[in-house]
Design a protein around this motif. Structure first.
Motif, PDB file in Angstrom:
ATOM      1  N   ARG A 130      19.928  -3.193 -10.075  1.00 52.90           N
ATOM      2  CA  ARG A 130      19.733  -3.021  -8.490  1.00 52.90           C
ATOM      3  C   ARG A 130      19.060  -1.585  -8.218  1.00 52.90           C
ATOM      4  NH1 ARG A 130      24.168  -6.295  -8.160  1.00 52.90           N
ATOM      5  NH2 ARG A 130      25.657  -4.224  -8.056  1.00 52.90           N
ATOM      6  N   LYS A 131      19.634  -0.900  -8.587  1.00 60.12           N
ATOM      7  CA  LYS A 131      19.160   0.617  -8.442  1.00 60.12           C
ATOM      8  C   LYS A 131      17.821   0.909  -8.955  1.00 60.12           C
ATOM      9  CE  LYS A 131      23.820   2.918  -8.160  1.00 60.12           C
ATOM     10  NZ  LYS A 131      24.745   3.657  -8.550  1.00 60.12           N
ATOM     11  N   ALA A 132      17.536   0.401 -10.116  1.00 63.89           N
ATOM     12  CA  ALA A 132      16.276   0.576 -10.836  1.00 63.89           C
ATOM     13  C   ALA A 132      15.099  -0.238  -9.859  1.00 63.89           C
ATOM     14  CB  ALA A 132      16.075  -0.199 -12.135  1.00 63.89           C
ATOM     15  N   ALA A 133      15.543  -1.484  -9.084  1.00 63.84           N
ATOM     16  CA  ALA A 133      14.520  -2.445  -8.552  1.00 63.84           C
ATOM     17  C   ALA A 133      14.398  -1.491  -7.152  1.00 63.84           C
ATOM     18  CB  ALA A 133      15.153  -3.699  -8.157  1.00 63.84           C
ATOM     19  N   ASP A 134      15.544  -0.826  -6.518  1.00 71.64           N
ATOM     20  CA  ASP A 134      15.516  -0.242  -5.465  1.00 71.64           C
ATOM     21  C   ASP A 134      14.543   1.132  -5.375  1.00 71.64           C
ATOM     22  OD1 ASP A 134      16.374  -0.023  -2.820  1.00 71.64           O
ATOM     23  OD2 ASP A 134      17.569   1.898  -3.192  1.00 71.64           O
ATOM     24  N   ALA A 135      14.784   1.699  -6.520  1.00 68.50           N
ATOM     25  CA  ALA A 135      14.028   2.939  -6.825  1.00 68.50           C
ATOM     26  C   ALA A 135      12.593   2.644  -7.116  1.00 68.50           C
ATOM     27  CB  ALA A 135      14.448   3.683  -8.297  1.00 68.50           C
TER      28      ALA A 135
END
Length: 655
Positions: free
Chosen positions: A525-530
């Protein structure tokens, strides 16, 4: 010795002490020391004196304040009324536990408090409701009307059928109080208005069109990096509430299903007796289509006014009896009955007993097309015309025999069901800690469920009523059989909890794999958000098209989008319209998460609706809706302001 006592009590010190003792006796009286007061209020409203509205609520000034209590019994009656109404409205979906919550009870009490505050405000402002206003309000109530017109007999009947019965005087007093208390807040609500400019602005906004470019980012690659023991421990410690075994129960139960019971066949004699007993059901009474002209006479009218009304009614009757006369036109021109006047005096089809005595007797003594009058009732003088007559009809036994036989079988099955259910309940109460003896005694199977949580399970565990009972404190603590639970028409079950596992934390050893999966999903999720943030930043710097090209992503366009259009999805469309308009050549860029994937978008253009295309009906509807919403906000603000003028104390322990 007495002389010394006299000397000690005659100085200035003794005078001061005596004065201090007099003060409380002056305020409270001797009886306050001899008796004990028990408060029974659910809420207490303290009101400062009208001549000193800023009076502090400190002793002894508090004795100038007037006290208005909402008794706990009044609150309980309102609570039960609300409970009954919600059960009627929601049926099987009624949630007793939610109704009993502190928040819901407080909401009900707050309504009572607001009603009392409005009563105090009305009394303070000297509001008086006239008899005419009370009468008009009652006559407009649909429950007292027959064919759209107020019916005095129905009014009396419905009041008498209440529990306890209501007298007209008592009911009118209630209506008077209700009108009095609602006058100010209702007037404030009705006073709200919306200007033409406001309507125009809303129309432009509601019909706004937007041109949007957007890029749907692909899902982030699954995380494959190492998850260390320290990371696992840290995640588990921070999310312990996510790793708990839910509370579960297992049930034993006995079900009675009426559809599986055998019905006893009815013989001919029984069917004919049933037919005679229900003859009214298979008969339609004689009906007459009636019109009338009413010349109203007030109860307190003078003799001259009564005579004039009678003369006017006689004249109208004579005019109506002239061959070729237009009765409907006469009614529209002269009738005082507002309910039927516009329809030419038409009262529709009436059965015997549907109108006051003299009117009813006359109408059912007339022929089709006949006009009679004037006829006197409590409302005044009537000129009556019978437009048509529909004779009474009775269906013969042979025609309804199949219906009677079906009813007899259903009645037999229902009696068998009720009898078996009653026997089951009696047997269960004899051995409440087990349903097995009751099941054996009646030849019914004893069944069990697998363990299930409050979310439900298979079979009867999926029924909301069973879930509420199964997880009730009584069932969990006592382990006894329940009362009958109705699953549907002629389908009842008795349950007993045979195993209960409370909610508990799961050890890390059991959920390690789930924790690792959660850590990886969080990283993803954090990778997608970044990635979405990076694309937003690039799009703000050089435009979405160029940023998407550099990232190897395709740009989609949604042109002429209006509010509510699911383009490319409802979530994305809502985000498009949440963004501000482009300003000074700057295109707003943002992101929105849709179904696990980010959509980065840019609002290229905004156009207001063409309000010239809006119909007058659409405009009027919007004005009415916004005015109503604004009025309710103003009414709520008035009530909140009224609360600030009083001291309100709630007895939480009595809710």
């Amino acid at each position: 010795m007495l002389q010394k006592l006299r000397e000690k009590t005659s100085g200035w010190i003794a005078t001061v002490i005596l004065g201090l003792l007099i003060v409380p006796f002056a305020f409270f009286g001797v009886e306050s020391y001899m008796s004990q007061q028990v408060d029974t209020y659910a809420a207490r409203i303290a009101q400062p004196p009208s001549w000193w509205k800023s009076a502090p609520q400190v002793w002894p000034v508090t004795y100038l304040w007037s006290i208005h209590d909402i008794d706990a019994q009044v609150y309980r009656e309102r609570l039960e009324t609300m409970r009954f109404n919600m059960r009627e409205q929601q049926g099987d979906n009624f949630d007793a536990k939610a109704f009993e919550s502190v928040e819901n009870k407080r909401r009900i009490l707050d309504r009572l408090i607001d009603e009392q505050l409005m009563k105090l405000a009305a009394d303070r402002d000297g509001i008086v409701i006239s008899d005419a206003e009370v009468r008009d309000a009652i006559q407009k109530m649909p429950e007292f009307q027959v064919d759209g017109a107020f019916n005095a007999d129905r009014y009396q009947l419905l009041l008498a059928s209440q529990n306890p019965p209501l007298s007209p005087t008592g009911f009118e007093a209630r209506i008077r109080d209700s009108l009095k208390n609602e006058l100010i807040p209702a007037g404030i609500a009705r006073s709200a208005f919306v200007t033409d400019l406001e309507v125009d602005r809303l129309m432009r906004l509601l019909g706004e069109h937007r041109d949007v470019s957007f890029v749907t980012l692909p899902p982030a690659a699954p995380d494959a990096a190492e998850v260390t023991a320290a990371q696992i421990d840290a995640w588990y410690a921070a999310h312990k509430s996510d790793y708990r075994r839910p509370e579960t129960v297992r049930l034993e139960y006995v079900e009675v299903d009426g559809s599986a019971l055998t019905a006893t066949a009815a013989d001919e004699a029984e069917l004919r007796k049933r037919y005679q007993d229900q003859i009214a059901k298979y008969s339609s009474a004689e009906k007459r289509e009636v019109s009338h002209i009413l010349i109203a006479v007030a109860a307190n009218a003078s003799a001259a006014d009564k005579k004039a009304a009678e003369a006017k009614a006689k004249k109208l009757a004579a005019d109506a009896q002239v061959p070729g006369a237009d009765f409907a036109a006469l009614a529209r021109a002269s009738s005082d009955d507002t309910g039927s006047k516009a329809n030419g005096g038409d009262l529709g089809w009436l059965a015997k007993g549907g109108m006051p005595g003299a009117f009813d007797d006359t109408a059912f003594a007339m022929k089709a097309g006949e006009v009679r009058g004037p006829v006197k009732t409590d409302f005044g003088w009537h000129v009556i015309k019978v437009n048509d007559v529909r004779a009474a009809v009775q269906r013969p036994f042979e025609e309804v025999r199949a219906e009677l036989e079906k009813e007899a079988q259903e009645g037999s099955r229902e009696r068998a069901f009720n009898e078996l259910t009653g026997k089951l309940v009696d047997a269960a109460y004899k051995t409440p800690t087990s349903l097995e003896p009751a099941a054996k005694a009646l030849g019914l199977p004893l069944q069990t469920t697998p363990a299930f949580s409050r979310a439900g399970g298979p079979g009867i565990a999926g029924d909301a009523k069973v879930l509420r009972v199964a997880f009730s404190d009584t069932m969990l603590q006592d382990g006894t059989a329940s009362d009958p639970i109705e699953l549907g028409p002629e389908r009842t079950v008795l349950i007993r909890v045979i195993d209960h596992a409370p909610e508990q934390a799961l050890p890390l050893a059991q959920v390690r794999d789930a924790v690792v999966a959660a850590i990886r999903a969080d990283r993803q999720r954090k990778a997608a958000d970044a990635a979405a943030d990076a694309l937003v930043k690039a799009a703000k710097a050089k435009g979405l098209a160029e940023a998407a090209k550099d990232a190897g992503l395709a740009v989609g366009e949604a042109n002429d989008v209006t509010r509510g259009m699911p383009v490319p999805s409802p979530e994305a469309a809502r985000a498009f319209f949440d963004e501000p308009r482009p300003q000074a050549g700057q295109v707003p860029v943002n992101k929105v998460l849709v179904g696990g994937q980010y959509v980065v978008f840019a609002v290229r253009g905004v156009r207001d609706a063409d309000i010239g295309q809006v119909t007058p009906q659409e405009r009027a509807t919007l004005r009415q809706q916004v005015s109503a919403a604004t009025g309710m906000q103003a009414q709520d603000a008035f009530v909140r302001a009224a609360r600030a003028k009083y001291s309100i104390k709630v007895a939480e322990d009595r809710l």
